[in-house]
Every structure is written in C-alpha cells, then in structure tokens.
Design a protein around this motif. Structure first.
Motif, PDB file in Angstrom:
ATOM      1  N   ASN A  77      -8.543  -7.890   7.787  1.00 41.67           N
ATOM      2  CA  ASN A  77      -9.367  -6.879   7.121  1.00 41.67           C
ATOM      3  C   ASN A  77      -9.584  -5.674   8.033  1.00 41.67           C
ATOM      4  N   GLY A  78      -9.826  -5.919   9.312  1.00 41.56           N
ATOM      5  CA  GLY A  78     -10.036  -4.828  10.254  1.00 41.56           C
ATOM      6  C   GLY A  78      -8.801  -3.959  10.426  1.00 41.56           C
ATOM      7  N   ILE A  79      -7.653  -4.597  10.578  1.00 43.06           N
ATOM      8  CA  ILE A  79      -6.403  -3.839  10.741  1.00 43.06           C
ATOM      9  C   ILE A  79      -6.108  -3.032   9.483  1.00 43.06           C
ATOM     10  N   LEU A  80      -6.182  -3.676   8.336  1.00 42.42           N
ATOM     11  CA  LEU A  80      -5.856  -2.976   7.091  1.00 42.42           C
ATOM     12  C   LEU A  80      -6.881  -1.890   6.755  1.00 42.42           C
ATOM     13  N   GLY A  81      -8.149  -2.154   7.063  1.00 44.92           N
ATOM     14  CA  GLY A  81      -9.171  -1.131   6.841  1.00 44.92           C
ATOM     15  C   GLY A  81      -8.900   0.110   7.669  1.00 44.92           C
ATOM     16  N   SER A  82      -8.565  -0.080   8.937  1.00 48.33           N
ATOM     17  CA  SER A  82      -8.232   1.057   9.809  1.00 48.33           C
ATOM     18  C   SER A  82      -6.975   1.769   9.320  1.00 48.33           C
ATOM     19  N   PHE A  83      -6.004   1.003   8.899  1.00 45.76           N
ATOM     20  CA  PHE A  83      -4.761   1.589   8.386  1.00 45.76           C
ATOM     21  C   PHE A  83      -5.050   2.457   7.163  1.00 45.76           C
ATOM     22  N   VAL A  84      -5.807   1.934   6.214  1.00 45.99           N
ATOM     23  CA  VAL A  84      -6.098   2.669   4.975  1.00 45.99           C
ATOM     24  C   VAL A  84      -6.895   3.937   5.289  1.00 45.99           C
TER      25      VAL A  84
ATOM     26  N   GLY B  99      -6.990  -1.563  -2.712  1.00 43.03           N
ATOM     27  CA  GLY B  99      -8.028  -2.590  -2.592  1.00 43.03           C
ATOM     28  C   GLY B  99      -7.507  -3.983  -2.895  1.00 43.03           C
ATOM     29  N   VAL B 100      -6.610  -4.093  -3.842  1.00 44.02           N
ATOM     30  CA  VAL B 100      -6.016  -5.389  -4.191  1.00 44.02           C
ATOM     31  C   VAL B 100      -5.128  -5.880  -3.047  1.00 44.02           C
ATOM     32  N   ALA B 101      -4.308  -4.986  -2.501  1.00 39.54           N
ATOM     33  CA  ALA B 101      -3.430  -5.381  -1.394  1.00 39.54           C
ATOM     34  C   ALA B 101      -4.247  -5.880  -0.217  1.00 39.54           C
ATOM     35  N   VAL B 102      -5.336  -5.194   0.104  1.00 40.52           N
ATOM     36  CA  VAL B 102      -6.189  -5.593   1.227  1.00 40.52           C
ATOM     37  C   VAL B 102      -6.889  -6.916   0.917  1.00 40.52           C
ATOM     38  N   ALA B 103      -7.501  -7.015  -0.250  1.00 36.74           N
ATOM     39  CA  ALA B 103      -8.237  -8.240  -0.612  1.00 36.74           C
ATOM     40  C   ALA B 103      -7.315  -9.461  -0.639  1.00 36.74           C
ATOM     41  N   GLU B 104      -6.124  -9.291  -1.185  1.00 35.17           N
ATOM     42  CA  GLU B 104      -5.178 -10.411  -1.245  1.00 35.17           C
ATOM     43  C   GLU B 104      -4.685 -10.797   0.146  1.00 35.17           C
TER      44      GLU B 104
ATOM     45  N   LEU C 229      -4.774   6.940   6.337  1.00 38.44           N
ATOM     46  CA  LEU C 229      -3.883   7.583   5.371  1.00 38.44           C
ATOM     47  C   LEU C 229      -4.437   8.941   4.967  1.00 38.44           C
ATOM     48  N   PRO C 230      -3.550   9.910   4.712  1.00 34.18           N
ATOM     49  CA  PRO C 230      -4.043  11.198   4.195  1.00 34.18           C
ATOM     50  C   PRO C 230      -4.836  10.964   2.905  1.00 34.18           C
ATOM     51  N   ALA C 231      -5.838  11.775   2.689  1.00 37.30           N
ATOM     52  CA  ALA C 231      -6.722  11.587   1.531  1.00 37.30           C
ATOM     53  C   ALA C 231      -5.951  11.494   0.230  1.00 37.30           C
ATOM     54  N   SER C 232      -4.961  12.359   0.040  1.00 36.26           N
ATOM     55  CA  SER C 232      -4.212  12.333  -1.229  1.00 36.26           C
ATOM     56  C   SER C 232      -3.428  11.036  -1.375  1.00 36.26           C
ATOM     57  N   GLU C 233      -2.862  10.533  -0.275  1.00 36.48           N
ATOM     58  CA  GLU C 233      -2.101   9.291  -0.331  1.00 36.48           C
ATOM     59  C   GLU C 233      -3.029   8.101  -0.554  1.00 36.48           C
ATOM     60  N   ALA C 234      -4.179   8.101   0.102  1.00 39.85           N
ATOM     61  CA  ALA C 234      -5.131   7.008  -0.056  1.00 39.85           C
ATOM     62  C   ALA C 234      -5.647   6.958  -1.486  1.00 39.85           C
ATOM     63  N   GLU C 235      -5.895   8.137  -2.091  1.00 41.21           N
ATOM     64  CA  GLU C 235      -6.378   8.181  -3.478  1.00 41.21           C
ATOM     65  C   GLU C 235      -5.334   7.662  -4.438  1.00 41.21           C
ATOM     66  N   GLU C 236      -4.055   7.979  -4.178  1.00 37.51           N
ATOM     67  CA  GLU C 236      -2.978   7.518  -5.056  1.00 37.51           C
ATOM     68  C   GLU C 236      -2.833   6.021  -5.028  1.00 37.51           C
ATOM     69  N   THR C 237      -3.193   5.400  -3.898  1.00 37.60           N
ATOM     70  CA  THR C 237      -2.984   3.966  -3.760  1.00 37.60           C
ATOM     71  C   THR C 237      -4.214   3.158  -4.111  1.00 37.60           C
ATOM     72  N   VAL C 238      -5.343   3.807  -4.385  1.00 34.06           N
ATOM     73  CA  VAL C 238      -6.559   3.072  -4.718  1.00 34.06           C
ATOM     74  C   VAL C 238      -6.567   2.694  -6.169  1.00 34.06           C
TER      75      VAL C 238
ATOM     76  N   ILE D 247       0.833  -1.202   0.000  1.00 31.12           N
ATOM     77  CA  ILE D 247       0.000   0.000   0.000  1.00 31.12           C
ATOM     78  C   ILE D 247       0.872   1.257   0.000  1.00 31.12           C
ATOM     79  N   LEU D 248       1.919   1.246   0.801  1.00 31.39           N
ATOM     80  CA  LEU D 248       2.753   2.438   0.938  1.00 31.39           C
ATOM     81  C   LEU D 248       3.804   2.608  -0.151  1.00 31.39           C
ATOM     82  N   TYR D 249       4.347   1.500  -0.657  1.00 32.25           N
ATOM     83  CA  TYR D 249       5.562   1.614  -1.472  1.00 32.25           C
ATOM     84  C   TYR D 249       5.529   0.955  -2.848  1.00 32.25           C
ATOM     85  N   VAL D 250       4.514   0.190  -3.175  1.00 40.87           N
ATOM     86  CA  VAL D 250       4.475  -0.463  -4.492  1.00 40.87           C
ATOM     87  C   VAL D 250       3.393   0.225  -5.320  1.00 40.87           C
ATOM     88  N   GLU D 251       3.841   1.041  -6.251  1.00 40.50           N
ATOM     89  CA  GLU D 251       2.932   1.912  -6.997  1.00 40.50           C
ATOM     90  C   GLU D 251       1.914   1.178  -7.867  1.00 40.50           C
ATOM     91  N   ASP D 252       2.275   0.026  -8.384  1.00 42.98           N
ATOM     92  CA  ASP D 252       1.348  -0.644  -9.298  1.00 42.98           C
ATOM     93  C   ASP D 252       0.406  -1.626  -8.601  1.00 42.98           C
TER      94      ASP D 252
END
Length: 155
Positions: A136-143, A113-118, A146-155, A104-109
């Motif tokens: 799912n709970g931990i990753l959902g809270s983590f996501v 949602g894929v990182a969480v689902a996998e 994230l700042p809105a701009s960072e979360a949008e970049e990773t979605v 989520i933080l470092y792999v741009e491609d």
C-alpha cells in the motif's frame, strides 16, 4: 470467475515465469490447458472456475505486458520502496506490485483504486498484513507521483 480471481490467477502466472523463464504466451496457454487447469482446481479455489474469453484476454494482456515491461516496472518499485532493493522484496510481492503498476499505467478499464486495493488484498493473503501495508505504501507513493491528468484518468 470474478475479475479479482482473474487478477489473482495473473499473479500466479507472472510468478510462474520467475521460475520457468517461459514466454508469457506459453505460460498462459500451458497453465490454462484444460487438464492442467482442472488438476489445479483441487489445490486452489481460484482454479475452480475457468476464465471466460474476456478474462483470458485480460490474462494475456497483463502477463505479456508485465513480462515486456519488467525493467520499467521494477524501476518504479525501486523508486518508491525506500530502503529496500527490489531484489530483497519477495518474488511474489514483486509480482503483485508489477501487476498493479502495469494495470494503473496501461489497463484502461481498471481504476487506480481497484488496482491498489487488489494488490494489498493479494499481498495480505499471500505474505501477511505487514506486506499489505508495504505494498500500500509503495503504490500510494507511486500514484501520488503521477501527473494529475494521468492520475485522474486512472481513478
């Protein structure tokens, strides 16, 4: 080999380091050595097909990245695993969480949602449905943290 299988293989390699203490590059090269890899094919279906060059680059990136940022990743897991110390989380589940947060933080491609689902899929496969919900709970809270701009970049 699919990206999902490469991700599962990455979890195996990250988990392996928990016991061997090997350098990440050493883990990847040793476990992908043809004779060793072919032997594992009889034990686990993800070893049936060898990773492509692109997948090997992905494996190198994530295994090395998780190793180099282990403290940071565990800090994030600790922050969002309310009522659980990281040391109480199974090693395999911790490896799955580390990989997902790293992606989520470092792999741009890799979309968030894929990182969480996998991660949820792998947790359910190896540790059961309850663990999938926990992940799912931990990753959902983590996501959500994230700042809105960072979360949008990773979605």
């Amino acid at each position: 080999m699919t990206r999902g299988n490469a991700r599962e293989l990455a979890v195996h390699l990250i988990y392996s380091r928990e016991f061997t203490g090997e350098e990440p590059e050493q883990v990847v090269s040793a476990r992908l050595e043809k004779a060793y890899y072919d032997r594992l094919g009889a034990e686990n279906e993800i070893y049936a097909e060898r990773p492509s060059k692109a997948q090997i680059r992905y494996l190198d990136t994530v295994v090395t990245g998780v190793a180099n940022r282990e403290e940071e990743l565990n800090s994030q897991i600790s922050k969002f695993s309310i009522g659980w110390q990281v040391s109480r989380i199974s090693r395999l589940t911790r490896c799955i969480l580390q990989l997902a947060i790293f992606e989520i933080l470092y792999v741009e491609d890799v979309p968030t949602g894929v990182a969480v689902a996998e991660a949820v899929r792998l947790a359910k496969k190896y540790d059961g449905d309850d663990t999938g919900s926990f992940v799912n709970g931990i990753l959902g809270s983590f996501v959500r943290s994230l700042p809105a701009s960072e979360a949008e970049e990773t979605v």
